[in-house]
Design a protein around this motif. Sequence first.
Motif, PDB file in Angstrom:
ATOM      1  N   UNK A   1       9.888   9.119  18.943  1.00 60.60           N
ATOM      2  CA  UNK A   1      11.338   8.900  18.961  1.00 60.60           C
ATOM      3  C   UNK A   1      11.677   7.689  19.827  1.00 60.60           C
ATOM      4  N   UNK A   2      12.566   6.869  19.328  1.00 60.78           N
ATOM      5  CA  UNK A   2      12.985   5.678  20.060  1.00 60.78           C
ATOM      6  C   UNK A   2      12.138   4.451  19.802  1.00 60.78           C
ATOM      7  N   UNK A   3      10.964   4.617  19.211  1.00 61.44           N
ATOM      8  CA  UNK A   3      10.144   3.453  18.888  1.00 61.44           C
ATOM      9  C   UNK A   3      10.706   2.769  17.648  1.00 61.44           C
ATOM     10  N   UNK A   4      10.634   1.443  17.602  1.00 64.32           N
ATOM     11  CA  UNK A   4      11.122   0.747  16.410  1.00 64.32           C
ATOM     12  C   UNK A   4      10.260   1.048  15.193  1.00 64.32           C
ATOM     13  N   UNK A   5      10.861   0.954  14.008  1.00 63.19           N
ATOM     14  CA  UNK A   5      10.114   1.169  12.769  1.00 63.19           C
ATOM     15  C   UNK A   5       9.171  -0.013  12.559  1.00 63.19           C
ATOM     16  N   UNK A   6       7.882   0.249  12.423  1.00 59.97           N
ATOM     17  CA  UNK A   6       6.919  -0.848  12.307  1.00 59.97           C
ATOM     18  C   UNK A   6       6.826  -1.456  10.910  1.00 59.97           C
ATOM     19  N   UNK A   7       7.351  -0.774   9.904  1.00 55.78           N
ATOM     20  CA  UNK A   7       7.255  -1.249   8.523  1.00 55.78           C
ATOM     21  C   UNK A   7       8.644  -1.339   7.887  1.00 55.78           C
ATOM     22  N   UNK A   8       8.794  -2.247   6.923  1.00 51.72           N
ATOM     23  CA  UNK A   8      10.031  -2.279   6.133  1.00 51.72           C
ATOM     24  C   UNK A   8      10.058  -1.093   5.168  1.00 51.72           C
ATOM     25  N   UNK A   9      11.111  -0.986   4.398  1.00 53.35           N
ATOM     26  CA  UNK A   9      11.227   0.057   3.377  1.00 53.35           C
ATOM     27  C   UNK A   9      10.931  -0.549   2.008  1.00 53.35           C
ATOM     28  N   UNK A  10       9.661  -0.538   1.588  1.00 46.48           N
ATOM     29  CA  UNK A  10       9.320  -1.122   0.288  1.00 46.48           C
ATOM     30  C   UNK A  10       9.895  -0.292  -0.856  1.00 46.48           C
ATOM     31  N   UNK A  11      10.082  -0.938  -1.979  1.00 48.28           N
ATOM     32  CA  UNK A  11      10.483  -0.208  -3.187  1.00 48.28           C
ATOM     33  C   UNK A  11       9.289  -0.014  -4.118  1.00 48.28           C
ATOM     34  N   UNK A  12       8.128  -0.546  -3.714  1.00 51.65           N
ATOM     35  CA  UNK A  12       6.901  -0.414  -4.496  1.00 51.65           C
ATOM     36  C   UNK A  12       5.786   0.068  -3.565  1.00 51.65           C
ATOM     37  N   UNK A  13       5.054   1.088  -4.045  1.00 50.79           N
ATOM     38  CA  UNK A  13       3.954   1.659  -3.280  1.00 50.79           C
ATOM     39  C   UNK A  13       2.710   1.759  -4.149  1.00 50.79           C
ATOM     40  N   UNK A  14       1.570   1.498  -3.530  1.00 50.37           N
ATOM     41  CA  UNK A  14       0.279   1.723  -4.167  1.00 50.37           C
ATOM     42  C   UNK A  14      -0.537   2.598  -3.239  1.00 50.37           C
ATOM     43  N   UNK A  15      -0.934   3.766  -3.716  1.00 48.68           N
ATOM     44  CA  UNK A  15      -1.793   4.673  -2.963  1.00 48.68           C
ATOM     45  C   UNK A  15      -3.172   4.557  -3.573  1.00 48.68           C
ATOM     46  N   UNK A  16      -4.045   3.804  -2.887  1.00 48.57           N
ATOM     47  CA  UNK A  16      -5.387   3.569  -3.412  1.00 48.57           C
ATOM     48  C   UNK A  16      -6.332   3.215  -2.274  1.00 48.57           C
ATOM     49  N   UNK A  17      -7.465   3.833  -2.183  1.00 53.69           N
ATOM     50  CA  UNK A  17      -7.867   4.956  -3.009  1.00 53.69           C
ATOM     51  C   UNK A  17      -7.209   6.247  -2.517  1.00 53.69           C
ATOM     52  N   UNK A  18      -6.901   7.107  -3.444  1.00 50.76           N
ATOM     53  CA  UNK A  18      -6.337   8.416  -3.137  1.00 50.76           C
ATOM     54  C   UNK A  18      -7.390   9.473  -3.450  1.00 50.76           C
ATOM     55  N   UNK A  19      -7.637  10.341  -2.501  1.00 51.30           N
ATOM     56  CA  UNK A  19      -8.611  11.411  -2.707  1.00 51.30           C
ATOM     57  C   UNK A  19      -7.965  12.558  -3.478  1.00 51.30           C
ATOM     58  N   UNK A  20      -8.775  13.443  -4.013  1.00 47.82           N
ATOM     59  CA  UNK A  20      -8.254  14.627  -4.704  1.00 47.82           C
ATOM     60  C   UNK A  20      -7.399  15.455  -3.755  1.00 47.82           C
ATOM     61  N   UNK A  21      -7.810  15.563  -2.522  1.00 41.78           N
ATOM     62  CA  UNK A  21      -7.061  16.321  -1.528  1.00 41.78           C
ATOM     63  C   UNK A  21      -5.670  15.725  -1.322  1.00 41.78           C
ATOM     64  N   UNK A  22      -5.598  14.402  -1.177  1.00 41.03           N
ATOM     65  CA  UNK A  22      -4.304  13.757  -0.960  1.00 41.03           C
ATOM     66  C   UNK A  22      -3.421  13.814  -2.196  1.00 41.03           C
ATOM     67  N   UNK A  23      -4.013  13.695  -3.374  1.00 43.50           N
ATOM     68  CA  UNK A  23      -3.234  13.819  -4.614  1.00 43.50           C
ATOM     69  C   UNK A  23      -2.608  15.209  -4.688  1.00 43.50           C
ATOM     70  N   UNK A  24      -3.406  16.230  -4.399  1.00 44.55           N
ATOM     71  CA  UNK A  24      -2.904  17.602  -4.442  1.00 44.55           C
ATOM     72  C   UNK A  24      -1.775  17.794  -3.427  1.00 44.55           C
ATOM     73  N   UNK A  25      -1.966  17.324  -2.214  1.00 47.57           N
ATOM     74  CA  UNK A  25      -0.932  17.461  -1.183  1.00 47.57           C
ATOM     75  C   UNK A  25       0.348  16.732  -1.586  1.00 47.57           C
ATOM     76  N   UNK A  26       0.224  15.533  -2.102  1.00 47.88           N
ATOM     77  CA  UNK A  26       1.410  14.779  -2.522  1.00 47.88           C
ATOM     78  C   UNK A  26       2.160  15.530  -3.615  1.00 47.88           C
ATOM     79  N   UNK A  27       1.438  16.053  -4.587  1.00 49.89           N
ATOM     80  CA  UNK A  27       2.065  16.798  -5.688  1.00 49.89           C
ATOM     81  C   UNK A  27       2.758  18.058  -5.190  1.00 49.89           C
ATOM     82  N   UNK A  28       2.202  18.674  -4.149  1.00 52.05           N
ATOM     83  CA  UNK A  28       2.767  19.910  -3.617  1.00 52.05           C
ATOM     84  C   UNK A  28       3.821  19.681  -2.539  1.00 52.05           C
ATOM     85  N   UNK A  29       4.033  18.421  -2.176  1.00 53.65           N
ATOM     86  CA  UNK A  29       5.032  18.120  -1.152  1.00 53.65           C
ATOM     87  C   UNK A  29       4.541  18.349   0.263  1.00 53.65           C
TER      88      UNK A  29
END
Length: 165
Positions: free
Chosen positions: A69-97
Motif C-alpha cells: 500500500x502506498x507504493x506507486x504502480x510499477x506498470x501501465x494498464x495495457x489493453x493487450x496481454x500475452x501469457x506465455x508460457x502458461x502452465x496447465x496449473x496457471x491456465x486452470x487457475x485463471x479459468x477458475x478465477x
Amino acid sequence: MRDLGLVAGSCGGLDVRFAGELARPAAARGWRTAITLTPTAMRWLESTGALADVESATDLPVRSASRLPGEPRPHPDPSVFLFAPASANSVAKLALGIADNQALTVLGDVLGAPGITIVVAYQIQDTRVHHPAWQRHLGTLAEAGVTLHRLDVGRPWTEALDLLP
C-alpha cells in the motif's frame, strides 16, 4: 509505442527462450513490455541467471509480487496481454478465477473486460488434454474472449506474438 502486459509462468524452456523468443522480439515489434512473472518463474530465472536477460528487454521493473500500500504502480494498464508460457496449473487457475499470485491477479482483473485482448499460449504435457477439466478450462477462457494457442517445443515461441493485434 504500445504497452503489452507480458506474463510468464514456470514452464520448460522459460530460462532459455522467454527473453530471446518473446520479450526482446515483442520490443522489436514496437511493444513496451510490462513483464509479470509467477513466483516460481521468477525463482527459475533468478536461479539460472536468466533474469538479467529478461530485465534488459524492458524499461519497466520485472515483477512477481504485489506492491505494498502506498507504493506507486510499477506498470501501465495495457489493453493487450500475452501469457506465455502458461502452465496447465496457471491456465486452470485463471479459468477458475484463482488469483493467488501477482501474474494471475493482473490477468484475472481484466479477463472478459471490454477492449482488452488476452492471448494465452500454454505449454502442457500431451496427456493433459485427456483430463476431464482441461477442455472446460479452455472453454471458459475462450468464452471470455481469450485467444488460446498451444506452444510446441519444436516451434519458436515468437509465433504467439503473431496472435497479438
